[in-house]
Design an enzyme around this catalytic site. Structure first.
Site, short mmCIF file in Angstrom:
data_model
loop_
_atom_site.label_atom_id
_atom_site.label_comp_id
_atom_site.label_asym_id
_atom_site.label_seq_id
_atom_site.Cartn_x
_atom_site.Cartn_y
_atom_site.Cartn_z
N ASP A 122 0.80 -1.24 0.00
CA ASP A 122 0.00 0.00 0.00
C ASP A 122 0.83 1.29 0.00
O ASP A 122 0.27 2.38 0.10
CB ASP A 122 -0.95 0.01 1.21
N ASP A 183 -5.87 -4.16 -6.19
CA ASP A 183 -5.57 -2.83 -5.65
C ASP A 183 -4.11 -2.42 -5.89
O ASP A 183 -3.78 -1.23 -5.99
CB ASP A 183 -5.83 -2.79 -4.14
N1 GLY Z 1 -7.21 -1.56 -0.89
C1 GLY Z 1 -8.27 -2.07 -0.13
C2 GLY Z 1 -9.61 -1.67 -0.62
O1 GLY Z 1 -9.82 -1.25 -1.73
O2 GLY Z 1 -10.51 -1.80 0.18
#
Ligand code: GLY
Length: 402
Positions: A122, A183
């Protein structure tokens, strides 16, 4: 007003009906509304007994409450970059030095990530939304260094045998291999940027390899996506494809598809390789063809409770922002279709149904974070606000320039 501008507004009037306000006016009004909500949030944070704690970031507002739930900016809190990002975008809109000062202070709370070993993928969300926007608007060289250092940290998650970044090191055992979530596509933008700004060609190569691997293994034949793909760590072979936050392994989780649309648009921008442009259109068409009338998706397109299932406004914000860019790369007819759809999304998001207005200091209501985990269902979520204000600014610029 330029002749083309008048023509655009006229066409949009036909699309939306003669009595509707024009998109550019609506967008300006929406940006002013966002600024008002930012001021409210800052006031709320300042009113706490000890004043603002710049390490606590607004994360969500559950449907039953009207104050932001704050989370500490730690390496585990993947959303900590969105609030600083919202402030940078609001500063871009208003030019208000007081907002810039707040943006700088919240952004500084994430500096530790540039010299902390990678917890997970992330880092792009965390640092590019905060420091990335900060650098874009200020050219502060210290910001540039933080982004470059964090890109190097993110690159440590790349496994050459797989050809992709590892999303969740902590889940390798649970998933039985190298897990990649959709993601993760969003984090590639920081690698592309770093490669162009002194970080080295290998960062671009990693981003391209990750995109190729994802394109090959993360999609069904109808261009709908899996949330998670799992690879054999040594051979790189895909050994599983499943969901984490969606309704079922074979369902279409709305935000996953939204990340794909946004991510592959960036990959096309950075590589100019037509294969990504062809691909992202297929992925986008699969998403658009399944939308309900107001163009805001249910949290998962295959939840059998539809139309009672919760919506996910955040996915709509991500897509409305991505389409602002994607439609500019396309021939007129397809580009116009994407533009109309994006403006429809923004119109719905700007309606009483989706706006928080006086009830809460967020911009929007009705996002869904992780329904299977019972978390952030039908809530205000900070990343919806982030991509909403980004989309508004992008569309404002486009409508003003054309
Ligand atoms: N990256 C986690 C979500 O989109 O909830």
């Amino acid at each position: 007003m330029k002749l083309r501008n008048i023509a655009t507004l006229f066409c949009t009037c036909i699309i939306f009906g003669a009595c509707q306000p024009q998109p550019l006016d609506e967008i300006r009004t929406s940006l002013d509304y966002c600024h008002g909500q930012v001021e409210r949030t800052l006031l709320e944070l300042k009113s706490r007994e000890s004043g603002i704690d710049y390490t606590l970031m607004p994360r969500n507002i559950a449907d039953t409450v009207c104050m932001w739930h704050l989370r500490k900016a730690t390496k585990e809190e993947w959303c900590a970059g969105f609030w600083p990002g919202v402030l940078w975008y609001d500063y871009e809109h208003t030019g208000d030095p007081a907002i810039r000062e707040e943006a700088e202070k919240f952004t500084a709370s994430l500096e530790f990530l540039s010299h902390t070993p990678a917890y997970d993928h992330d880092l792009g969300f965390l640092i590019f939304c905060s420091y990335g926007n900060g650098y874009r608007l200020t050219n502060n060289p210290a910001y540039k260094q933080v982004i470059l250092d964090t890109a190097d940290t993110l690159a440590t998650l790349f496994n050459p045998a797989v050809g992709a970044l590892l999303s969740w090191p902590r889940h390798v055992k649970d998933y039985g291999g190298h897990n990649v979530i959709m993601d993760n596509m969003i984090n590639l933008e920081m690698l592309f940027w770093a490669a162009k700004n002194g970080g080295g060609q290998h960062l671009c190569d990693i981003a391209v390899s990750h995109a190729d691997k994802t394109m090959k293994n993360h999609f069904r034949s109808d261009f709908t996506s899996y949330h998670v793909a799992v690879y054999d760590t040594l051979t790189g072979e895909r050994i599983n494809a499943l969901t984490h936050q969606g309704y079922a392994d074979e369902s279409l989780w709305a935000r996953g598809q939204a990340w794909a649309i946004y991510g592959f648009t960036v990959v096309y921008r950075e590589t100019k390789n037509e294969k990504y442009l062809d691909f992202v259109q297929q992925v986008t068409d699969a998403y658009l063809s399944r939308l309900p009338e107001d163009a805001i998706p249910y949290w998962d397109f295959d939840d059998p409770r539809i139309p009672q299932a919760p919506r996910d406004a955040s996915a709509a914000c991500v897509v409305a922002s991505a389409l602002a860019e994607l439609h500019t790369y396309l021939p007129t007819e397809k580009g116009t279709y994407y533009k109309e759809m994006a403006l429809k999304m923004l119109q719905s998001l700007g309606s009483d149904t989706y706006r928080a207005e006086e009830a809460k200091p967020s911009f929007l209501l009705h996002s869904t974070g992780n329904l299977p985990a019972g978390s952030e269902i039908d809530a205000s979520i900070i990343y919806a606000d982030y991509y909403y204000i980004e989309a508004l600014l992008r569309w404002q610029k486009l409508l003003m320039d054309n």
